[in-house]
Scaffold this active site. Structure first.
Site, PDB file in Angstrom:
ATOM      1  N   HIS A 153      40.390  30.956  45.119  1.00 38.19           N
ATOM      2  CA  HIS A 153      41.644  31.310  45.197  1.00 38.19           C
ATOM      3  C   HIS A 153      42.346  32.131  44.084  1.00 38.19           C
ATOM      4  O   HIS A 153      43.124  33.142  44.230  1.00 38.19           O
ATOM      5  CB  HIS A 153      42.530  30.072  45.237  1.00 38.19           C
ATOM      6  CG  HIS A 153      41.802  29.356  46.342  1.00 38.19           C
ATOM      7  ND1 HIS A 153      42.202  27.976  46.583  1.00 38.19           N
ATOM      8  CD2 HIS A 153      41.136  29.284  47.525  1.00 38.19           C
ATOM      9  CE1 HIS A 153      41.587  27.367  47.842  1.00 38.19           C
ATOM     10  NE2 HIS A 153      41.034  28.185  48.038  1.00 38.19           N
ATOM     11  N   HIS A 172      43.450  31.430  55.579  1.00 42.62           N
ATOM     12  CA  HIS A 172      42.704  30.744  54.397  1.00 42.62           C
ATOM     13  C   HIS A 172      41.435  31.354  54.294  1.00 42.62           C
ATOM     14  O   HIS A 172      40.881  31.459  53.149  1.00 42.62           O
ATOM     15  CB  HIS A 172      42.854  29.112  54.441  1.00 42.62           C
ATOM     16  CG  HIS A 172      42.341  28.803  53.064  1.00 42.62           C
ATOM     17  ND1 HIS A 172      43.055  28.642  51.991  1.00 42.62           N
ATOM     18  CD2 HIS A 172      41.145  28.091  52.843  1.00 42.62           C
ATOM     19  CE1 HIS A 172      42.413  28.210  51.003  1.00 42.62           C
ATOM     20  NE2 HIS A 172      41.044  27.910  51.443  1.00 42.62           N
ATOM     21  N   ASP A 220      39.528  32.941  50.937  1.00 38.49           N
ATOM     22  CA  ASP A 220      38.199  32.523  50.478  1.00 38.49           C
ATOM     23  C   ASP A 220      37.251  33.979  50.473  1.00 38.49           C
ATOM     24  O   ASP A 220      36.585  34.210  49.523  1.00 38.49           O
ATOM     25  CB  ASP A 220      37.762  31.580  51.377  1.00 38.49           C
ATOM     26  CG  ASP A 220      38.335  30.169  51.057  1.00 38.49           C
ATOM     27  OD1 ASP A 220      38.881  30.393  50.089  1.00 38.49           O
ATOM     28  OD2 ASP A 220      37.896  29.351  51.702  1.00 38.49           O
ATOM     29  N   HIS A 244      31.015  30.190  52.062  1.00 37.73           N
ATOM     30  CA  HIS A 244      30.875  30.883  50.963  1.00 37.73           C
ATOM     31  C   HIS A 244      29.421  31.500  50.333  1.00 37.73           C
ATOM     32  O   HIS A 244      29.272  32.673  50.120  1.00 37.73           O
ATOM     33  CB  HIS A 244      31.252  29.996  49.629  1.00 37.73           C
ATOM     34  CG  HIS A 244      32.700  29.487  49.640  1.00 37.73           C
ATOM     35  ND1 HIS A 244      33.707  30.221  49.246  1.00 37.73           N
ATOM     36  CD2 HIS A 244      33.280  28.154  49.990  1.00 37.73           C
ATOM     37  CE1 HIS A 244      34.768  29.837  49.286  1.00 37.73           C
ATOM     38  NE2 HIS A 244      34.599  28.606  49.547  1.00 37.73           N
TER      39      HIS A 244
END
EC number: 3.5.1.108
Length: 281
Positions: free
Chosen positions: A77, A239, A243, A266
């Site tokens: 973030h 969101h 990321d 991720h």
């Protein structure tokens, strides 16, 4: 476009999502060409961890950077805010192992950056253009970089929970620094991290999300959101773009490409970043 650093320092204190430990972060102006990097000021010799793909050491539910046994977790973030707001060079001092979650979004970071402002530095960024499709996938999840006239991030998610369902969103990192900063600050940065109610107990038992609560993360169950209202109707997918931006910021400068992801993670984000580096983009 010229490189930039902060005009003044930024300081924030907060709890880490997974560690549950309070840490203080001080973001300082840095020399031209130094990039964005973390300094563990709580450890002897003040070890430095560069915000680079090569430093990624863990990608389960967050992105962790490490050098030897020293690491900093949940960096995405903060790095998304710095990179999208135009901060190329920054010294990020932290007195613990995890960046504070704050309100679960990047809004506090973007507001801090906008408040102190930027300083132009006498070196131009070199922006590469992706000239061929680059794909990484696992099952039906994928993330790719496609040749495009502008840098754009598009994401899709699909959950069985009716309150989330299937969502898509696309955001362009416009060439003009000011416009990119403004659109990121309003369209992407406010989107908070989210979790699924049926997974929380298991995550806690495995030692994760110790610092998560209804003030810093959205939680969704079969009956809907436990802590409405949402900031956007499609806040979860926004969101995910946050990321993705944070993870790809580890490339240093975003290549000109359309980054497209679906149900990714991720781990897949970082795999794509590594492929981009391997291919010389």
């Amino acid at each position: 476009m010229r490189q930039h650093t902060l005009a003044a320092q930024i300081t924030q204190i907060g709890v880490g999502l997974h560690s549950g430990v309070n840490t203080q972060v001080r973001i300082l102006p840095a020399e031209v060409g130094s990039g964005r990097y973390f300094v563990r000021v709580d450890l002897p010799d003040l070890p430095i961890i560069p915000a680079q793909v090569a430093a990624v050491s863990h990608t389960v539910l967050s992105t962790q950077l490490g050098k030897g046994e020293v690491y900093v977790r949940t960096v995405e973030h903060l790095l998304a805010a710095l990179s999208s707001m135009g901060v190329d060079n920054a010294r990020i001092e932290i007195d613990g192992s995890e960046v504070p979650l704050l309100d679960g979004s990047a809004s506090v970071w973007t507001a801090n950056i906008a408040q102190v402002g930027l300083v132009s530095q006498p070196v131009n960024n070199q922006v590469q253009a992706v000239t061929e499709p680059i794909w990484v996938y696992q099952g039906d999840a994928f993330v790719c970089a496609l040749p495009a006239p502008e840098t754009r991030f598009s994401y899709g998610i699909d959950f069985d929970l009716p309150a989330i369902g299937n969502q898509w969103y696309s955001w362009s990192l416009t060439p003009e620094l000011g416009k990119a900063s403004a659109s990121f600050a309003t369209e992407i940065a406010p989107a908070r991290t989210f979790g699924l109610l049926h997974q929380i107990e298991h995550l806690q038992k495995t030692g994760l999300i110790k610092g998560g609560n209804l003030d810093n993360a959205l939680v969704c169950g079969p009956e809907g959101w436990l802590n409405p209202p949402l900031r956007f109707a499609n806040e979860p997918v926004r969101h995910k773009i946050l990321d993705l931006v944070g993870d790809l910021s580890l490339l240093g400068t975003f290549p000109r490409a359309h980054f497209l992801a679906y149900k990714a993670s991720h781990n897949l984000h970082i795999q794509l970043a590594q492929r981009i580096l391997d291919l010389g983009f």
